[in-house]
Each structure stands twice: as structure tokens, then as C-alpha cells.
Design a protein around this motif. Structure first.
Motif, PDB file in Angstrom:
ATOM      1  N   ASP A 225     -79.368 105.657 -47.566  1.00 24.34           N
ATOM      2  CA  ASP A 225     -79.278 104.322 -48.160  1.00 24.34           C
ATOM      3  C   ASP A 225     -77.989 103.624 -47.740  1.00 24.34           C
ATOM      4  O   ASP A 225     -77.987 102.427 -47.422  1.00 24.34           O
ATOM      5  CB  ASP A 225     -79.389 104.403 -49.688  1.00 24.34           C
ATOM      6  N   ILE A 226     -76.895 104.371 -47.712  1.00 25.50           N
ATOM      7  CA  ILE A 226     -75.608 103.824 -47.275  1.00 25.50           C
ATOM      8  C   ILE A 226     -75.674 103.456 -45.794  1.00 25.50           C
ATOM      9  O   ILE A 226     -75.197 102.397 -45.373  1.00 25.50           O
ATOM     10  CB  ILE A 226     -74.476 104.833 -47.536  1.00 25.50           C
ATOM     11  N   LEU A 227     -76.276 104.329 -45.000  1.00 24.32           N
ATOM     12  CA  LEU A 227     -76.381 104.082 -43.562  1.00 24.32           C
ATOM     13  C   LEU A 227     -77.171 102.807 -43.276  1.00 24.32           C
ATOM     14  O   LEU A 227     -76.752 101.972 -42.461  1.00 24.32           O
ATOM     15  CB  LEU A 227     -77.039 105.277 -42.873  1.00 24.32           C
ATOM     16  N   VAL A 228     -78.311 102.646 -43.925  1.00 27.81           N
ATOM     17  CA  VAL A 228     -79.148 101.471 -43.668  1.00 27.81           C
ATOM     18  C   VAL A 228     -78.419 100.193 -44.090  1.00 27.81           C
ATOM     19  O   VAL A 228     -78.452  99.177 -43.375  1.00 27.81           O
ATOM     20  CB  VAL A 228     -80.511 101.617 -44.388  1.00 27.81           C
ATOM     21  N   LYS A 229     -77.750 100.226 -45.228  1.00 28.52           N
ATOM     22  CA  LYS A 229     -76.989  99.046 -45.668  1.00 28.52           C
ATOM     23  C   LYS A 229     -75.852  98.732 -44.699  1.00 28.52           C
ATOM     24  O   LYS A 229     -75.595  97.568 -44.363  1.00 28.52           O
ATOM     25  CB  LYS A 229     -76.433  99.277 -47.072  1.00 28.52           C
ATOM     26  N   LEU A 253     -87.637 109.071 -48.113  1.00 33.67           N
ATOM     27  CA  LEU A 253     -87.969 108.311 -46.906  1.00 33.67           C
ATOM     28  C   LEU A 253     -88.670 106.985 -47.226  1.00 33.67           C
ATOM     29  O   LEU A 253     -88.282 105.935 -46.679  1.00 33.67           O
ATOM     30  CB  LEU A 253     -88.826 109.155 -45.957  1.00 33.67           C
ATOM     31  N   PRO A 254     -89.667 106.956 -48.112  1.00 30.00           N
ATOM     32  CA  PRO A 254     -90.291 105.663 -48.425  1.00 30.00           C
ATOM     33  C   PRO A 254     -89.299 104.656 -49.014  1.00 30.00           C
ATOM     34  O   PRO A 254     -89.393 103.447 -48.739  1.00 30.00           O
ATOM     35  CB  PRO A 254     -91.378 106.030 -49.443  1.00 30.00           C
ATOM     36  N   ILE A 255     -88.351 105.146 -49.805  1.00 31.10           N
ATOM     37  CA  ILE A 255     -87.348 104.258 -50.400  1.00 31.10           C
ATOM     38  C   ILE A 255     -86.463 103.661 -49.314  1.00 31.10           C
ATOM     39  O   ILE A 255     -86.143 102.452 -49.332  1.00 31.10           O
ATOM     40  CB  ILE A 255     -86.489 105.036 -51.433  1.00 31.10           C
ATOM     41  N   ILE A 256     -86.062 104.480 -48.338  1.00 28.51           N
ATOM     42  CA  ILE A 256     -85.213 104.009 -47.251  1.00 28.51           C
ATOM     43  C   ILE A 256     -85.976 103.017 -46.374  1.00 28.51           C
ATOM     44  O   ILE A 256     -85.423 102.000 -45.932  1.00 28.51           O
ATOM     45  CB  ILE A 256     -84.715 105.201 -46.411  1.00 28.51           C
ATOM     46  N   GLN A 257     -87.241 103.292 -46.122  1.00 31.21           N
ATOM     47  CA  GLN A 257     -88.051 102.365 -45.329  1.00 31.21           C
ATOM     48  C   GLN A 257     -88.204 101.027 -46.041  1.00 31.21           C
ATOM     49  O   GLN A 257     -88.127  99.963 -45.414  1.00 31.21           O
ATOM     50  CB  GLN A 257     -89.417 102.990 -45.044  1.00 31.21           C
ATOM     51  N   ASN A 268     -85.052  96.761 -35.858  1.00 34.09           N
ATOM     52  CA  ASN A 268     -83.921  97.465 -35.244  1.00 34.09           C
ATOM     53  C   ASN A 268     -83.890  98.956 -35.579  1.00 34.09           C
ATOM     54  O   ASN A 268     -82.981  99.665 -35.147  1.00 34.09           O
ATOM     55  CB  ASN A 268     -82.600  96.844 -35.718  1.00 34.09           C
ATOM     56  N   ILE A 269     -84.845  99.430 -36.382  1.00 33.75           N
ATOM     57  CA  ILE A 269     -84.842 100.832 -36.819  1.00 33.75           C
ATOM     58  C   ILE A 269     -86.181 101.481 -36.506  1.00 33.75           C
ATOM     59  O   ILE A 269     -87.239 100.895 -36.715  1.00 33.75           O
ATOM     60  CB  ILE A 269     -84.559 100.952 -38.335  1.00 33.75           C
ATOM     61  N   THR A 270     -86.091 102.727 -36.029  1.00 34.71           N
ATOM     62  CA  THR A 270     -87.278 103.563 -35.858  1.00 34.71           C
ATOM     63  C   THR A 270     -87.162 104.773 -36.764  1.00 34.71           C
ATOM     64  O   THR A 270     -86.124 105.454 -36.762  1.00 34.71           O
ATOM     65  CB  THR A 270     -87.421 104.034 -34.398  1.00 34.71           C
ATOM     66  N   PHE A 271     -88.188 105.038 -37.560  1.00 35.30           N
ATOM     67  CA  PHE A 271     -88.262 106.235 -38.392  1.00 35.30           C
ATOM     68  C   PHE A 271     -89.255 107.199 -37.734  1.00 35.30           C
ATOM     69  O   PHE A 271     -90.426 106.860 -37.567  1.00 35.30           O
ATOM     70  CB  PHE A 271     -88.733 105.895 -39.809  1.00 35.30           C
ATOM     71  N   THR A 272     -88.787 108.370 -37.375  1.00 34.94           N
ATOM     72  CA  THR A 272     -89.666 109.317 -36.666  1.00 34.94           C
ATOM     73  C   THR A 272     -90.398 110.272 -37.593  1.00 34.94           C
ATOM     74  O   THR A 272     -91.366 110.902 -37.187  1.00 34.94           O
ATOM     75  CB  THR A 272     -88.870 110.167 -35.663  1.00 34.94           C
ATOM     76  N   GLY A 273     -89.913 110.444 -38.837  1.00 33.21           N
ATOM     77  CA  GLY A 273     -90.473 111.474 -39.715  1.00 33.21           C
ATOM     78  C   GLY A 273     -89.906 112.837 -39.358  1.00 33.21           C
ATOM     79  O   GLY A 273     -88.830 112.952 -38.768  1.00 33.21           O
ATOM     80  N   SER A 274     -90.632 113.902 -39.710  1.00 34.26           N
ATOM     81  CA  SER A 274     -90.135 115.264 -39.509  1.00 34.26           C
ATOM     82  C   SER A 274     -89.949 115.555 -38.025  1.00 34.26           C
ATOM     83  O   SER A 274     -90.566 114.923 -37.161  1.00 34.26           O
ATOM     84  CB  SER A 274     -91.096 116.277 -40.134  1.00 34.26           C
TER      85      SER A 274
END
Length: 389
Positions: A225-229, A253-257, A268-274
């Protein structure tokens, strides 16, 4: 075998195809000790929830040439008291089978005081020395359990902490002295490569996109959360093209997305999952900076893996990283500080664009080599073996 010259390694799990990081660091140590000639039997007392599917009870197999005994006791939302009763039961059942096949161990190496509490009475009865390697700061699980942990640590021949910060926690919480030996890091997949174009190799040509990479389980402790902000703040203050890849799955993960969507930075962000190690290593070779805003780390293996690949890092002053991250290979920022993290990301980009030494191929190759020298399995295994009986 029935040869009591072996060392019994006791862990909370053993990595498998389905759960590749369960007990991974502990098994890396066992494999490294095995590689320098120690006879090892690996016992995994797997007390994870029944949601982690596996065979109940005793399971025997070999992995990397090491005999592995699992005693699986899937449990529900039990109290710590019931959980450790189940663990005590599992150890007693497992050790009978181990002794029958291998004899009595000459030494027991237990990973974390949570497992050690089930081993201490056996070692006292058999007059077997044991050592404890602490990987995590133990949670307070009630007076009765905490007294057992304290007894286990104070009764050990040696307590090893994987960082100076953890050594201080062990002393503060349990009054037990410890020596600091870092985690073994399996760096076979993490190799320095100068094939990725660097700013200084391109003259006046500019790199199109500066790539940040982060990787961890998506839980509160990893600070996504800190990183995304911070990343949102950073890209709002620069005209450069940048991108952030976040690798990992987990409850948040859903909260961060959703947070990335709310901040308007999903492009600007890619979430790859596990992910598995090989995927992380491959992504590192395509990245320019590794960043993780952990709230607490007793060590921080992902930072080591990044440095071994020749990637500078941004880490938080959260315990473990202070032992190996400094101005020569990265930037340290306070925990939970969005502004400081955004400034650090800006500084990394500025250094990259100005061909600062931390991004030179020669310097990062040196960082990679020193990292592998310090955390190589053989080097750390020899340090651990010197503490074993």
C-alpha cells in the motif's frame, strides 16, 4: 543408515511443487550442509491449516539426496495451546520412526523457537545438543507458550539469528544471546548480466522506460500500500516514462489493485500474481531497480536476490535490510513513509539518467560478486557447521 553421525534438521515445512516456498530457506540450509559433507535428515512438522491440502500424518521421501520426513497435522482455528499440543504429538510420532531408520542424531538443528519447544525435552532426555536458528520475530502466544520458547532458546547450545535486528529482538524478548549468521540464499537463478542496455552504454540515447520491480507475498507486512501510494506520487512529479511490476499473491492483492485503480495509475503497474524463483530472476534482468516497502523483515532474501542480479535496491529500515543495504548498492528509507519512498524512487531515476556509479556495469558486477561471496551456500553452511556438534 542407522548412523548417529547425522544432523536432524527440524523445520515447519518442506518446499513442494504445490507450495514452493514452504520451508524453502530451511531446506536451502539443509541442502548446503549436505553439500559440504554433513549427513542430514530433514524433518518437517507441518502444522498449517487444513486449507493447505496435503497428506495427513507421516510421509517419507528424498529430496536433493536428503531423506525427508514430513509429519502433517492440518488443523483448524485452534488456540496456540492446542496447536503446540498437536506439534508435540507430531514430533513424538515422527522421531520414533526416524530413530528406527537412522538411529539417534548427534545434533538437532531447529529452525525457530516455535518448533524448538517440541524438541527440547527429547534432546534433554537423550543428552543431544541442539541449536536454534531464528528466522522470524516470534509472536506473543500467551505466557505458557512464551515460557516454553524462552526455555528452548536458553537451553540451546547456540542460538543463531539471521540479522542483527533479530538478535536484539531475541535478547529483548527472551534474554537469550545469539550469534548472527545470515540466511543461505540460493542464488543459482540470480546471475549478473550486462546484456540489458544501460544508460552509460547508449551515449545520448535515452532508455524508453525505467523499470521498477517489487516482489513478495501481498500482505500488510510487505507494505505494498505504501509502495503504490509512493509510486503514484513519484510519477505525478516526473515526465519520464516509468513502470512498476508487482509480483506476488496474497490476501491484500485485491486491495492493492483497487488502490492503484483509485489513484489512476493502473496503466503504469503490472500485477503478475504468484511466481517462482525463475520468474522473479527473469524479471530482475529486465528491471532497473528493485523496491520493497516492508514494515518488518528479519532478513530480506528478495533484496539479496536483486543485488546478486546487479540491480540496485530501495529498502526500508525495517530490521534485516540494514545489514546489507547501504549507499553503495541502494537506498534505505523509513518504514511507512510515502514521501521518503517517492523521493528515493526519484533519486534512483536521476542517478540512472546521470550515469551515476551505482548504475555502472562495472560497479553492479562488483556488488553482485560480493553478494554471492557473502551469502553463498558453502560460505554460510561452513559458518553453521562450526556451531554444530
Amino acid at each position: 543408515m542407522n548412523d548417529n553421525s547425522y544432523i536432524l534438521e527440524v523445520s515447519w515445512g518442506c518446499p513442494s511443487e504445490k507450495y514452493p516456498i514452504n520451508g524453502l530457506f530451511q531446506f536451502d540450509q539443509a541442502r548446503a550442509l549436505h553439500s559440504i559433507g554433513e549427513k542430514i535428515v530433514f524433518l518437517a512438522l507441518d502444522m498449517r491449516s487444513f486449507r493447505r491440502f496435503r497428506k495427513w500424518g507421516y510421509n517419507r521421501f528424498e529430496k536433493a539426496g536428503i531423506p525427508v520426513i514430513e509429519y502433517n497435522f492440518p488443523w483448524g482455528p485452534f488456540s496456540p495451546q492446542l496447536k503446540y499440543q498437536a506439534q508435540d504429538f507430531s514430533f513424538k510420532r515422527a522421531i520414533k520412526k526416524i530413530e528406527k531408520e537412522f538411529g539417534v542424531p548427534r545434533c538437532v538443528h531447529v529452525h525457530c523457537c516455535q518448533q524448538a519447544i517440541s524438541v527440547t525435552s527429547y534432546c534433554e532426555k537423550k543428552s543431544i545438543p541442539y541449536i536454534v536458528t531464528e528466522h522470524i520475530t516470534p509472536l506473543n502466544e500467551g505466557d505458557a507458550i512464551e515460557k516454553r520458547k524462552e526455555k528452548a532458546l536458553k537451553g540451546a547450545r547456540t542460538v543463531i539469528a539471521v540479522s542483527n535486528a533479530l538478535a536484539r529482538d531475541v535478547m529483548r524478548n527472551y534474554g537469550a544471546d545469539s550469534v548472527v549468521i545470515p540466511n543461505i540464499v540460493d542464488l543459482r537463478e540470480f546471475k549478473y548480466s550486462d546484456t540489458k542496455p544501460r544508460q552509460q552504454d547508449l551515449g545520448s540515447q535515452k532508455i524508453n522506460t525505467f523499470e521498477f520491480l517489487s516482489a513478495a507475498s501481498a500482505n500488510h507486512g510487505k507494505g505494498f500500500d505504501i509502495l503504490v501510494k509512493a509510486y503514484a506520487k513519484f510519477i505525478g512529479e516526473t515526465s519520464a516514462k516509468t513502470h512498476l511490476t508487482i509480483m506476488g499473491d496474497g490476501p491484500e492483492l485485491p486491495i492493492i489493485q483497487d488502490l492503484a485503480l483509485e489513484l489512476g495509475i493502473t496503466d503504469n503497474i503490472t500485477f503478475t500474481g504468484s511466481y517462482v524463483r525463475k520468474e522473479f530472476a527473469d524479471n530482475l534482468t529486465r528491471s532497473d531497480c528493485f523496491v520493497l516497502a516492508s514494515r518488518s523483515e528479519t532478513f530480506g532474501i528478495v533484496y539479496i536476490e536483486a543485488l546478486a542480479t546487479g540491480i540496485p535496491v530501495i529498502a526500508t529500515k525495517c530490521g534485516g535490510p540494514e545489514d546489507f543495504v547501504d549507499s553503495t548498492n541502494g537506498i534505505l528509507v523509513p518504514v511507512d513513509d510515502v514521501d521518503a519512498l517517492a523521493i528515493a524512487m526519484k533519486e534512483m531515476l536521476k542517478d540512472y539518467e546521470s550515469n551515476a556509479s551505482r548504475f555502472s556495469s562495472e560497479h553492479m558486477k562488483f556488488v553482485s560478486e560480493k553478494c554471492k561471496e557473502k551469502f553463498a551456500p558453502e560460505a554460510v553452511a561452513n559458518e553453521i557447521a562450526s556451531k554444530l556438534i
